[in-house]
Design a protein around this motif. Structure first.
Motif, PDB file in Angstrom:
ATOM      1  N   ASP A 186       0.862  -1.179   0.000  1.00 59.95           N
ATOM      2  CA  ASP A 186       0.000   0.000   0.000  1.00 59.95           C
ATOM      3  C   ASP A 186       0.901   1.232   0.000  1.00 59.95           C
ATOM      4  OD1 ASP A 186      -1.802   2.048   0.397  1.00 59.95           O
ATOM      5  OD2 ASP A 186      -2.933   1.025   1.966  1.00 59.95           O
ATOM      6  N   CYS A 187       0.915   1.940  -1.099  1.00 65.28           N
ATOM      7  CA  CYS A 187       1.744   3.147  -1.210  1.00 65.28           C
ATOM      8  C   CYS A 187       0.909   4.410  -1.058  1.00 65.28           C
ATOM      9  CB  CYS A 187       2.455   3.170  -2.560  1.00 65.28           C
ATOM     10  SG  CYS A 187       3.487   1.723  -2.880  1.00 65.28           S
ATOM     11  N   LYS A 188      -0.346   4.259  -0.636  1.00 65.19           N
ATOM     12  CA  LYS A 188      -1.272   5.395  -0.546  1.00 65.19           C
ATOM     13  C   LYS A 188      -1.687   5.687   0.888  1.00 65.19           C
ATOM     14  CE  LYS A 188      -5.763   6.919  -2.351  1.00 65.19           C
ATOM     15  NZ  LYS A 188      -6.910   6.539  -3.220  1.00 65.19           N
ATOM     16  N   PHE A 204      -5.322  -0.044   0.265  1.00 64.17           N
ATOM     17  CA  PHE A 204      -5.270   0.217  -1.167  1.00 64.17           C
ATOM     18  C   PHE A 204      -4.069  -0.515  -1.720  1.00 64.17           C
ATOM     19  CE2 PHE A 204      -3.922   2.440  -4.981  1.00 64.17           C
ATOM     20  CZ  PHE A 204      -5.107   2.558  -5.675  1.00 64.17           C
ATOM     21  N   SER A 205      -4.310  -1.491  -2.579  1.00 65.07           N
ATOM     22  CA  SER A 205      -3.226  -2.301  -3.123  1.00 65.07           C
ATOM     23  C   SER A 205      -2.604  -1.573  -4.313  1.00 65.07           C
ATOM     24  CB  SER A 205      -3.735  -3.682  -3.549  1.00 65.07           C
ATOM     25  OG  SER A 205      -2.686  -4.472  -4.061  1.00 65.07           O
ATOM     26  N   SER A 206      -1.456  -0.946  -4.078  1.00 67.09           N
ATOM     27  CA  SER A 206      -0.756  -0.243  -5.158  1.00 67.09           C
ATOM     28  C   SER A 206      -0.127  -1.236  -6.119  1.00 67.09           C
ATOM     29  CB  SER A 206       0.313   0.677  -4.568  1.00 67.09           C
ATOM     30  OG  SER A 206      -0.259   1.594  -3.650  1.00 67.09           O
ATOM     31  N   THR A 207       0.363  -2.328  -5.575  1.00 65.61           N
ATOM     32  CA  THR A 207       0.881  -3.434  -6.384  1.00 65.61           C
ATOM     33  C   THR A 207       0.862  -4.689  -5.541  1.00 65.61           C
ATOM     34  OG1 THR A 207       2.721  -4.187  -7.778  1.00 65.61           O
ATOM     35  CG2 THR A 207       3.301  -3.076  -5.734  1.00 65.61           C
ATOM     36  N   GLU A 208       0.715  -5.834  -6.174  1.00 65.58           N
ATOM     37  CA  GLU A 208       0.662  -7.082  -5.420  1.00 65.58           C
ATOM     38  C   GLU A 208       1.127  -8.240  -6.283  1.00 65.58           C
ATOM     39  OE1 GLU A 208      -3.793  -8.835  -5.721  1.00 65.58           O
ATOM     40  OE2 GLU A 208      -3.666  -6.881  -4.732  1.00 65.58           O
ATOM     41  N   ILE A 236       9.260  -8.154  -4.077  1.00 67.95           N
ATOM     42  CA  ILE A 236       8.181  -7.434  -4.739  1.00 67.95           C
ATOM     43  C   ILE A 236       8.640  -6.002  -4.927  1.00 67.95           C
ATOM     44  CG2 ILE A 236       7.027  -7.014  -2.501  1.00 67.95           C
ATOM     45  CD1 ILE A 236       4.373  -6.874  -4.044  1.00 67.95           C
ATOM     46  N   THR A 237       8.333  -5.410  -6.074  1.00 65.05           N
ATOM     47  CA  THR A 237       8.798  -4.055  -6.377  1.00 65.05           C
ATOM     48  C   THR A 237       7.620  -3.114  -6.574  1.00 65.05           C
ATOM     49  OG1 THR A 237       8.875  -4.503  -8.756  1.00 65.05           O
ATOM     50  CG2 THR A 237      10.885  -4.915  -7.488  1.00 65.05           C
ATOM     51  N   SER A 238       7.862  -1.822  -6.335  1.00 62.50           N
ATOM     52  CA  SER A 238       6.857  -0.790  -6.572  1.00 62.50           C
ATOM     53  C   SER A 238       7.550   0.494  -7.016  1.00 62.50           C
ATOM     54  CB  SER A 238       6.036  -0.526  -5.308  1.00 62.50           C
ATOM     55  OG  SER A 238       6.854   0.023  -4.295  1.00 62.50           O
ATOM     56  N   LYS A 239       6.847   1.305  -7.805  1.00 64.94           N
ATOM     57  CA  LYS A 239       7.412   2.563  -8.269  1.00 64.94           C
ATOM     58  C   LYS A 239       7.325   3.643  -7.197  1.00 64.94           C
ATOM     59  CE  LYS A 239       6.520   1.667 -13.158  1.00 64.94           C
ATOM     60  NZ  LYS A 239       5.844   2.111 -14.394  1.00 64.94           N
ATOM     61  N   GLU A 240       6.348   3.495  -6.299  1.00 64.67           N
ATOM     62  CA  GLU A 240       6.192   4.459  -5.209  1.00 64.67           C
ATOM     63  C   GLU A 240       6.705   3.856  -3.907  1.00 64.67           C
ATOM     64  OE1 GLU A 240       2.252   6.811  -5.624  1.00 64.67           O
ATOM     65  OE2 GLU A 240       1.842   4.792  -6.386  1.00 64.67           O
ATOM     66  N   LYS A 241       6.960   4.717  -2.936  1.00 64.64           N
ATOM     67  CA  LYS A 241       7.454   4.245  -1.648  1.00 64.64           C
ATOM     68  C   LYS A 241       6.329   3.538  -0.889  1.00 64.64           C
ATOM     69  CE  LYS A 241       9.728   5.717   2.615  1.00 64.64           C
ATOM     70  NZ  LYS A 241      10.273   6.862   3.384  1.00 64.64           N
ATOM     71  N   PRO A 242       6.530   2.278  -0.515  1.00 68.10           N
ATOM     72  CA  PRO A 242       5.477   1.560   0.221  1.00 68.10           C
ATOM     73  C   PRO A 242       5.337   2.072   1.649  1.00 68.10           C
ATOM     74  CG  PRO A 242       7.433   0.180  -0.009  1.00 68.10           C
ATOM     75  CD  PRO A 242       7.696   1.410  -0.811  1.00 68.10           C
ATOM     76  N   SER A 290      -1.610 -10.611   7.632  1.00 73.96           N
ATOM     77  CA  SER A 290      -0.927  -9.773   8.611  1.00 73.96           C
ATOM     78  C   SER A 290      -0.458  -8.509   7.907  1.00 73.96           C
ATOM     79  CB  SER A 290       0.277 -10.502   9.216  1.00 73.96           C
ATOM     80  OG  SER A 290      -0.134 -11.701   9.847  1.00 73.96           O
ATOM     81  N   VAL A 291      -0.638  -7.369   8.577  1.00 70.03           N
ATOM     82  CA  VAL A 291      -0.252  -6.073   8.011  1.00 70.03           C
ATOM     83  C   VAL A 291       0.832  -5.454   8.877  1.00 70.03           C
ATOM     84  CG1 VAL A 291      -1.025  -3.736   7.445  1.00 70.03           C
ATOM     85  CG2 VAL A 291      -2.531  -5.692   6.998  1.00 70.03           C
ATOM     86  N   VAL A 292       1.892  -4.954   8.230  1.00 70.46           N
ATOM     87  CA  VAL A 292       2.989  -4.297   8.936  1.00 70.46           C
ATOM     88  C   VAL A 292       3.151  -2.896   8.362  1.00 70.46           C
ATOM     89  CG1 VAL A 292       5.448  -4.351   9.485  1.00 70.46           C
ATOM     90  CG2 VAL A 292       4.158  -6.495   9.319  1.00 70.46           C
ATOM     91  N   VAL A 293       3.136  -1.904   9.232  1.00 69.90           N
ATOM     92  CA  VAL A 293       3.386  -0.526   8.811  1.00 69.90           C
ATOM     93  C   VAL A 293       4.893  -0.338   8.651  1.00 69.90           C
ATOM     94  CG1 VAL A 293       3.165   1.917   9.410  1.00 69.90           C
ATOM     95  CG2 VAL A 293       1.327   0.311   9.990  1.00 69.90           C
ATOM     96  N   ILE A 294       5.305   0.208   7.509  1.00 67.21           N
ATOM     97  CA  ILE A 294       6.735   0.380   7.227  1.00 67.21           C
ATOM     98  C   ILE A 294       7.212   1.707   7.813  1.00 67.21           C
ATOM     99  CG2 ILE A 294       8.455   0.603   5.386  1.00 67.21           C
ATOM    100  CD1 ILE A 294       6.618  -1.163   3.674  1.00 67.21           C
TER     101      ILE A 294
END
Length: 638
Positions: free
Chosen positions: A578-580, A587-591, A615-621, A634-638
């Motif tokens: 989630d980069c949003k 919000f799944s920015s990429t998966e 896994i890669t993303s163009k925005e900061k996760p 499980s969700v982890v806040v970065i």
């Protein structure tokens, strides 16, 4: 606790036939819990807080809801949402436990080796174990009362021109048909549809069952039925037989009397028009087909591998396509309150309808979510906050409860099946323990009728002298009023202790653990999963290994146990970034999803890549979500 109760109808009881209040129903149906059904209907549908879990794609009216049928209907009614077509495939009261096969993924650390030897190296055998999704085991009376309440709830949110298809089989269908008559009216019964399917026969003692039954009712006389959409088409083979391509590349049909049809449409069509309007000619040809009948021969899902979702109760897309085309128009709302594998939502979306998918099991929600992501659909996922962590589904929670209550023993002599079991206390002796059945939504609320049954029937029926009983509850009507009722009406010397089941469940839920690292470079962020630990899964695997090893020893064979690597990455099914949002709805920015063969699905697109642990993303996760192979997230806040 529910925020409030919402009436099923403006005047809930007046004019409604409630199981036991007309002569015919009294003669045909006998229920032990009529008064409780009546009381629940009078009280209304429980309306809980509903949390938005995830938004996929653009904002839309499409919904996926995790929750029970009645509480989902309460939410829809409170929001003023009406549905135009309902298809439900509820439990069949078949007495069967339905299981999900859980696949161990490939170790991504070996991905490079596998790629290097992809043509010479044999693919390792898939390792699996099973988990129970739900138990379709009911007392007949309990099932019918549960279905009656569900049908009343569904009717309350159907539009005036809506219709409903109820899918059952021989176990209980004939009883539920009578309930449908009571809820919708006998005059609103339109069809008993027989779905015939081919499958392996396994009995030589009776006729092998190869059909299900679907009851078709409408809410009023003004309902949708597009018979032209479901004319019985001639087989593709016969169509090809009378079709050819002319010198201009246009398709034509020979004017033939196909399969004995008395209609020779070519007499009504000019040859010149036939050449320039091949599609119209084709439609004209199809109208020579027969009108739709109430028996359908459609192959089950296992004959169409491209549809398979590894979901035990999955129905074929062709079945739902026929129903949705016939009984709805584009833009209408199609709902399934026992959504399972999500076939209703998937087909409705393809046909340009809006969809509402509901189910109590997290595996169902995840299956339909991933299925619709692959279809590039837009939808919102919501969860009914009834205060109970159901693990993946109610059946698994019920199986787990016996181990969560300290000292609880099941099948104790002198303690009936009404009680989950009993605790042996050094001072009090045997203490029976009551736990509501989470599979039966009617038992969630502890109220005066339930307490009255406990103190004036179940305690007195005990063949032991119980000094105390423990009564767990999920929701409670009015605790002070209940304790006052117990004090004034308990004719026994047995003390009744009330306990909140939610406290017990919340204390036992432990999230999976994730270790990861992030690097930035060349305009993208790379998240590397270094280690994944799931105590719940490891315990399941250990139990599986012990059981199979014992079976192998008894048969004199050798068993190869399931072994998980130190990194534990074989236990991961899906990773989403989630980069949003750093909190709130996801919000799944990429998966990426790793299928059972180890191949990666990128944002719904299948590939032949083996997962490399990244896994890669163009925005900061901002957050990372990991779903294990059993469905825990499980969700982890970065």
């Amino acid at each position: 606790m529910p925020i409030k109760y919402i009436p099923y109808t403006p005047n809930t009881i007046e004019g409604q036939a409630v199981l036991d209040n007309i002569t015919r129903t009294k003669r045909v149906l006998r229920y032990r819990e009529n008064n409780e059904v009546y009381n629940r209907l009078e009280r209304g549908m429980p309306y809980y807080e509903v949390e938005t879990v995830e938004q996929v794609g653009e904002p839309s009216e499409n919904l996926i809801m995790r929750g029970e049928c009645v509480s989902n209907c309460a939410y829809l009614k409170e929001q003023g949402i009406k549905v135009d077509l309902v298809y439900i495939d509820p439990p069949f009261a078949s007495g069967v436990d339905y299981a999900k096969k859980v696949y161990i993924r490939r170790n991504p650390k070996l991905a490079a080796k596998i790629r290097e030897a992809e043509k010479t190296m044999e693919m390792e055998e898939l390792r699996t174990f099973e988990e129970t999704m739900y138990g379709d085991i009911w007392q007949k009376e309990d099932f019918l009362n549960w279905m009656y309440e569900n049908l009343q709830a569904i009717k309350s949110i159907m539009s005036e021109n809506a219709s409903i298809y109820l899918h059952l089989d021989y176990h209980i269908g004939h009883y539920v048909k009578i309930l449908m008559d009571e809820v919708f009216g006998e005059e609103r019964f339109l069809n008993e549809i027989i779905w015939c399917y081919s499958d392996a026969a396994n009995s030589k003692k009776y006729w092998n069952t190869k059909h299900d039954t679907i009851f078709f009712f409408s809410k009023s006389e003004d309902y949708v039925f597009n018979y032209e959409e479901v004319l019985r088409e001639h087989s593709e083979g016969n169509i090809k037989k009378y079709k050819y391509e002319d010198e201009k590349g246009k398709y034509r049909l020979f004017g033939k009397n196909i399969q004995g049809s008395p209609i020779q449409w070519h007499r009504d069509v000019k040859p010149e028009w036939e050449k320039t309007n091949p599609e119209l000619v084709y439609r004209h040809y199809l109208k020579a087909g027969s009108l739709p009948l109430d028996w359908w021969t459609i192959n089950p899902v296992n004959q169409a591998a491209h549809e398979k979702q590894d979901y035990s109760t999955q129905k074929p897309e062709e079945l739902l396509e026929r129903i949705i085309k016939a009984s709805s128009n584009k833009g209408m709302v199609v709902a399934d309150f026992f959504g399972g594998s999500g076939v209703t939502a998937k087909v409705a979306n393809e046909l340009g309808r809006k969809f509402i998918h509901c189910d109590v099991g997290i595996n169902s929600i995840q299956t339909v979510r991933d299925r619709l992501v692959a279809e590039k659909a837009s939808f919102t996922i919501k969860e009914v906050k009834d205060g109970v962590n159901l693990f993946r589904n109610p059946q698994q929670t019920m199986d787990k409860l016996a181990t969560l209550i300290t000292g609880l023993q099941t099948k104790v002599e002198g303690v009936s099946n009404f009680w989950l079991g009993a605790i042996n206390d050094s001072k009090l002796g045997t203490v029976p323990v009551y736990v509501p059945d989470l599979i039966d939504s009617q038992q969630k609320l502890l109220d005066i009728p339930t307490i009255n049954r406990i103190i004036n029937q179940e305690i007195q029926n005990l063949s032991i002298n119980a000094k105390k009983v423990i009564v767990y509850y999920i929701d409670i009507d009015d605790e002070k009023e209940l304790k006052k009722f117990i004090k004034e009406n308990n004719a026994t010397t047995t003390d009744v202790e009330l306990k909140d089941l939610k406290n017990l469940l919340h204390e036992t839920v432990v999230d999976d653990e994730l270790e990861f690292s992030i690097t930035e470079g060349k305009g993208e962020y790379t998240v590397s999963i270094d280690k994944f630990t799931s105590d719940r899964l490891q315990q399941k695997i250990n139990e599986f290994n012990e059981k199979r090893n014992l079976q192998a020893i008894n048969k004199g064979k050798k068993f190869e146990p399931i072994n998980i690597s130190e990194e534990g990455l074989e236990l991961i099914e899906l990773i989403s970034l989630d980069c949003k949002n750093s909190e709130g709805e996801w919000f799944s920015s990429t998966e990426i999803k790793i299928d059972k063969l180890g191949y990666v699905i990128y944002d719904g697109e299948k590939s032949k890549d083996f997962w490399n642990g990244k896994i890669t993303s163009k925005e900061k996760p901002l957050r990372i979500k990991v779903r294990n192979i059993s469905g825990d997230e499980s969700v982890v806040v970065i």
